[in-house]
Design a protein around this motif. Structure first.
Motif, PDB file in Angstrom:
ATOM      1  N   ALA A 157       0.907  -1.126  -0.069  1.00 45.79           N
ATOM      2  CA  ALA A 157      -0.014  -0.010   0.122  1.00 45.79           C
ATOM      3  C   ALA A 157       0.774   1.382  -0.174  1.00 45.79           C
ATOM      4  CB  ALA A 157      -0.962   0.132   1.219  1.00 45.79           C
ATOM      5  N   LEU A 158       1.841   1.131   0.841  1.00 44.52           N
ATOM      6  CA  LEU A 158       2.848   2.635   0.818  1.00 44.52           C
ATOM      7  C   LEU A 158       3.563   2.661  -0.439  1.00 44.52           C
ATOM      8  CD1 LEU A 158       4.492   1.947   4.287  1.00 44.52           C
ATOM      9  CD2 LEU A 158       2.851   3.992   3.762  1.00 44.52           C
ATOM     10  N   SER A 159       3.703   1.307  -1.168  1.00 44.30           N
ATOM     11  CA  SER A 159       4.489   1.747  -2.549  1.00 44.30           C
ATOM     12  C   SER A 159       3.464   1.978  -3.714  1.00 44.30           C
ATOM     13  CB  SER A 159       5.198   0.223  -2.892  1.00 44.30           C
ATOM     14  OG  SER A 159       5.901  -0.408  -1.984  1.00 44.30           O
ATOM     15  N   THR A 160       2.155   1.820  -3.461  1.00 40.48           N
ATOM     16  CA  THR A 160       1.180   2.148  -4.544  1.00 40.48           C
ATOM     17  C   THR A 160       0.443   3.160  -4.210  1.00 40.48           C
ATOM     18  OG1 THR A 160      -0.481   0.733  -3.693  1.00 40.48           O
ATOM     19  CG2 THR A 160       1.117  -0.156  -5.153  1.00 40.48           C
ATOM     20  N   GLY A 161       0.841   4.108  -3.108  1.00 33.99           N
ATOM     21  CA  GLY A 161      -0.169   5.063  -3.005  1.00 33.99           C
ATOM     22  C   GLY A 161      -1.208   4.944  -2.074  1.00 33.99           C
ATOM     23  N   GLY A 162      -1.680   3.598  -1.701  1.00 31.30           N
ATOM     24  CA  GLY A 162      -2.571   3.206  -0.931  1.00 31.30           C
ATOM     25  C   GLY A 162      -3.337   1.934  -1.499  1.00 31.30           C
ATOM     26  N   GLU A 163      -3.316   1.556  -3.119  1.00 29.69           N
ATOM     27  CA  GLU A 163      -4.149   0.643  -3.504  1.00 29.69           C
ATOM     28  C   GLU A 163      -3.522  -0.860  -3.137  1.00 29.69           C
ATOM     29  OE1 GLU A 163      -6.723   0.784  -5.166  1.00 29.69           O
ATOM     30  OE2 GLU A 163      -6.611   2.950  -4.992  1.00 29.69           O
ATOM     31  N   LEU A 164      -4.553  -1.635  -2.855  1.00 34.25           N
ATOM     32  CA  LEU A 164      -3.990  -2.910  -2.197  1.00 34.25           C
ATOM     33  C   LEU A 164      -4.608  -3.799  -3.523  1.00 34.25           C
ATOM     34  CD1 LEU A 164      -5.242  -3.421   1.290  1.00 34.25           C
ATOM     35  CD2 LEU A 164      -2.763  -3.391   0.455  1.00 34.25           C
ATOM     36  N   ASP A 165      -3.481  -4.964  -3.733  1.00 32.78           N
ATOM     37  CA  ASP A 165      -3.611  -5.900  -4.743  1.00 32.78           C
ATOM     38  C   ASP A 165      -3.845  -6.965  -3.989  1.00 32.78           C
ATOM     39  OD1 ASP A 165      -3.653  -8.007  -6.589  1.00 32.78           O
ATOM     40  OD2 ASP A 165      -2.640  -6.666  -8.063  1.00 32.78           O
ATOM     41  N   LEU A 166      -5.144  -7.611  -3.980  1.00 34.15           N
ATOM     42  CA  LEU A 166      -4.832  -8.606  -2.999  1.00 34.15           C
ATOM     43  C   LEU A 166      -4.149 -10.205  -3.303  1.00 34.15           C
ATOM     44  CD1 LEU A 166      -8.588  -8.475  -1.216  1.00 34.15           C
ATOM     45  CD2 LEU A 166      -6.391  -7.501  -0.377  1.00 34.15           C
ATOM     46  N   ASP A 167      -4.510 -10.199  -4.760  1.00 39.22           N
ATOM     47  CA  ASP A 167      -3.681 -11.244  -5.011  1.00 39.22           C
ATOM     48  C   ASP A 167      -2.220 -11.296  -4.995  1.00 39.22           C
ATOM     49  OD1 ASP A 167      -6.033 -12.519  -5.920  1.00 39.22           O
ATOM     50  OD2 ASP A 167      -5.921 -11.334  -8.046  1.00 39.22           O
ATOM     51  N   VAL A 168      -1.569 -10.229  -4.965  1.00 42.58           N
ATOM     52  CA  VAL A 168      -0.305 -10.049  -4.674  1.00 42.58           C
ATOM     53  C   VAL A 168       0.082 -10.227  -3.276  1.00 42.58           C
ATOM     54  CG1 VAL A 168       1.786  -8.513  -4.914  1.00 42.58           C
ATOM     55  CG2 VAL A 168       0.265  -8.512  -6.959  1.00 42.58           C
ATOM     56  N   VAL A 169      -0.753  -9.565  -2.546  1.00 46.56           N
ATOM     57  CA  VAL A 169      -0.712  -9.855  -1.307  1.00 46.56           C
ATOM     58  C   VAL A 169      -0.704 -10.985  -0.556  1.00 46.56           C
ATOM     59  CG1 VAL A 169      -1.588  -9.294   1.206  1.00 46.56           C
ATOM     60  CG2 VAL A 169      -1.593  -7.428  -0.473  1.00 46.56           C
ATOM     61  N   ASN A 170      -1.426 -12.059  -1.302  1.00 44.33           N
ATOM     62  CA  ASN A 170      -1.819 -13.437  -0.950  1.00 44.33           C
ATOM     63  C   ASN A 170      -0.544 -14.233  -1.519  1.00 44.33           C
ATOM     64  OD1 ASN A 170      -3.623 -15.548   0.055  1.00 44.33           O
ATOM     65  ND2 ASN A 170      -3.589 -16.208  -2.088  1.00 44.33           N
ATOM     66  N   THR A 171      -0.245 -13.885  -2.419  1.00 42.25           N
ATOM     67  CA  THR A 171       1.090 -14.719  -3.006  1.00 42.25           C
ATOM     68  C   THR A 171       2.280 -14.625  -2.013  1.00 42.25           C
ATOM     69  OG1 THR A 171       0.536 -14.824  -5.403  1.00 42.25           O
ATOM     70  CG2 THR A 171       2.723 -15.028  -4.975  1.00 42.25           C
ATOM     71  N   ILE A 172       2.596 -13.463  -2.054  1.00 43.52           N
ATOM     72  CA  ILE A 172       3.871 -12.942  -1.056  1.00 43.52           C
ATOM     73  C   ILE A 172       3.710 -13.573   0.302  1.00 43.52           C
ATOM     74  CG2 ILE A 172       5.092 -11.275  -0.108  1.00 43.52           C
ATOM     75  CD1 ILE A 172       4.802  -9.525  -2.697  1.00 43.52           C
ATOM     76  N   ALA A 173       2.507 -13.089   1.050  1.00 46.26           N
ATOM     77  CA  ALA A 173       2.161 -13.407   2.419  1.00 46.26           C
ATOM     78  C   ALA A 173       2.206 -15.090   2.509  1.00 46.26           C
ATOM     79  CB  ALA A 173       0.759 -13.148   2.918  1.00 46.26           C
ATOM     80  N   CYS A 174       1.670 -15.742   1.638  1.00 50.26           N
ATOM     81  CA  CYS A 174       1.800 -17.554   1.675  1.00 50.26           C
ATOM     82  C   CYS A 174       3.005 -17.882   1.493  1.00 50.26           C
ATOM     83  CB  CYS A 174       0.831 -17.947   0.617  1.00 50.26           C
ATOM     84  SG  CYS A 174      -1.147 -17.585   0.898  1.00 50.26           S
ATOM     85  N   ALA A 175       4.043 -17.263   0.582  1.00 50.08           N
ATOM     86  CA  ALA A 175       5.253 -17.831   0.216  1.00 50.08           C
ATOM     87  C   ALA A 175       6.014 -17.577   1.510  1.00 50.08           C
ATOM     88  CB  ALA A 175       5.896 -16.741  -0.794  1.00 50.08           C
ATOM     89  N   LEU A 176       5.847 -16.325   2.305  1.00 51.73           N
ATOM     90  CA  LEU A 176       6.585 -16.192   3.542  1.00 51.73           C
ATOM     91  C   LEU A 176       6.181 -16.868   4.760  1.00 51.73           C
ATOM     92  CD1 LEU A 176       7.059 -12.340   3.242  1.00 51.73           C
ATOM     93  CD2 LEU A 176       8.481 -14.015   2.434  1.00 51.73           C
ATOM     94  N   GLU A 177       5.003 -17.159   4.671  1.00 48.59           N
ATOM     95  CA  GLU A 177       4.081 -18.006   5.858  1.00 48.59           C
ATOM     96  C   GLU A 177       4.587 -19.516   5.628  1.00 48.59           C
ATOM     97  OE1 GLU A 177       1.676 -19.244   9.097  1.00 48.59           O
ATOM     98  OE2 GLU A 177       2.740 -17.385   8.710  1.00 48.59           O
ATOM     99  N   GLY A 178       4.874 -19.842   4.353  1.00 47.88           N
ATOM    100  CA  GLY A 178       5.171 -21.195   4.180  1.00 47.88           C
ATOM    101  C   GLY A 178       4.008 -22.280   3.963  1.00 47.88           C
ATOM    102  N   HIS A 179       2.821 -21.766   4.184  1.00 48.28           N
ATOM    103  CA  HIS A 179       1.663 -22.661   3.851  1.00 48.28           C
ATOM    104  C   HIS A 179       0.449 -21.554   3.866  1.00 48.28           C
ATOM    105  CE1 HIS A 179       1.672 -22.444   8.627  1.00 48.28           C
ATOM    106  NE2 HIS A 179       2.907 -22.900   8.261  1.00 48.28           N
ATOM    107  N   PRO A 180      -0.720 -21.831   2.853  1.00 44.68           N
ATOM    108  CA  PRO A 180      -1.434 -20.751   2.457  1.00 44.68           C
ATOM    109  C   PRO A 180      -2.774 -20.790   3.330  1.00 44.68           C
ATOM    110  CG  PRO A 180      -1.685 -22.569   1.214  1.00 44.68           C
ATOM    111  CD  PRO A 180      -0.524 -23.364   2.097  1.00 44.68           C
ATOM    112  N   ASP A 181      -2.997 -21.701   4.245  1.00 44.81           N
ATOM    113  CA  ASP A 181      -4.556 -21.630   4.732  1.00 44.81           C
ATOM    114  C   ASP A 181      -4.729 -20.586   5.796  1.00 44.81           C
ATOM    115  OD1 ASP A 181      -2.519 -22.863   6.363  1.00 44.81           O
ATOM    116  OD2 ASP A 181      -3.638 -24.862   6.661  1.00 44.81           O
TER     117      ASP A 181
END
Length: 307
Positions: free
Chosen positions: A116-140
């Motif tokens: 959000a800080l990088s885009t001026g506030g817009e959230l792309d939930l698909d991007v957030v999901n991909t990065i968050a799941c990769a960092l978390e290690g499992h997606p559920d």
């Protein structure tokens, strides 16, 4: 790209329950318990972190803080220069170490704040999901906190990140989650350390069939929730790690209620309907240990901006 000084974002992110019965590492459900965080780029160089709420005395207030570490990693993936000055203020309502996705909540917060800080506030939930799941290690857990509701996720190996595909499940409106939270804690690392590396083919096949029943029960037929939450992969292996929780699961299921360990435990999740909520508390009261009984509901949205 440089993020302008003064840029700020406030986010709310819900808790989650994962490993729903047979849905190990793939099925999650958001819970209406919310963490909130504000990230602000400052003129003064350095990192300032303020933490209140659940686990405030135990989390670091420097570069080791999980939200900050996640933001830094996300900016690197996005090709964005991390700001020299950052103020991070968080209020945690999600209990730590109880199987309600507190780590995933922090990771989703960090990814979403960085984007959000990088885009001026817009959230792309698909991007957030991909990065968050990769960092978390499992997606559920992560996917439920990103999208809200109930989710079914699968991962596919890829570069530079593992790709997660998440299908939102239209939760049957009759279903009510009841969460029983003990005073004890259990780390996900400890809970995973006792899992078997191999399972028999017949067990894997039966568990897959149960996952199909679970999805149908969640979306169309709550009468099948008890059958759909039968797990054959992880709960029995972990029984010695949370004996009181498994004893409660046994008692609840013996009473005809769809009970399962929440995430890595030791909290217990019951998926029921409104007329049976009282029975959950009654059975829990007979088990000796003190259980906090929550009926948080299932939010239909996940991470989102406030203000």
């Amino acid at each position: 790209m440089t993020i302008p000084v003064g840029s700020s974002v406030t986010l709310r992110v819900p808790a989650s329950s994962a490993n729903l019965g047979p849905g190990f590492d793939c099925v999650g459900i958001a819970l209406g318990v919310w963490d909130e965080a504000t990230a602000t780029v400052t003129q003064e160089p350095g990192l300032v972190i303020e933490v209140t709420g659940a686990g405030a005395d135990a989390v670091p207030r420097d570069e080791r803080h999980l939200i900050h570490r996640t933001m830094t990693t996300t900016w690197r993936h996005l090709g964005v220069e991390a700001p020299a000055g950052l103020h991070l203020s968080t209020h945690n309502a999600v209990p730590h170490g109880r199987g309600l996705g507190s780590s995933a909540t922090a990771i989703v917060t960090g990814v979403a704040a960085a984007q959000a800080l990088s885009t001026g506030g817009e959230l792309d939930l698909d991007v957030v999901n991909t990065i968050a799941c990769a960092l978390e290690g499992h997606p559920d857990n992560a996917s439920a906190s990103v999208f809200g509701g109930a989710t079914l996720s699968v991962t596919e190996a890829g570069e530079p990140l593992t790709t997660t595909r998440t299908v939102p499940l239209r939760l049957d409106e009759r279903i009510v989650p009841v969460v029983l939270v003990p005073q004890t804690t259990l780390s996900t690392h400890t809970a995973r350390s006792v899992l078997p590396e191999l399972v028999p083919l017949a067990t894997a096949a039966a568990n897959s069939a149960r996952t199909g029943v679970l999805v149908h029960a969640l979306t169309s037929d709550p009468s099948l929730l008890t059958a759909g939450t039968t797990d054959l992969l992880h709960q029995e292996s972990r029984r010695p790690s949370y004996p009181q929780s498994m004893a409660l699961v046994d008692a609840l299921r013996g009473g005809g209620l769809a009970a399962t360990i929440s995430g890595a435990g030791p909290s217990v999740l019951v998926l029921t309907t409104a007329e049976h909520i009282g029975r959950v508390g009654e059975i829990a009261a007979t088990r000796g240990a003190v259980w906090q009984v929550l009926t948080p509901g299932v939010p239909d949205r996940g991470v989102h901006r406030v203000g």
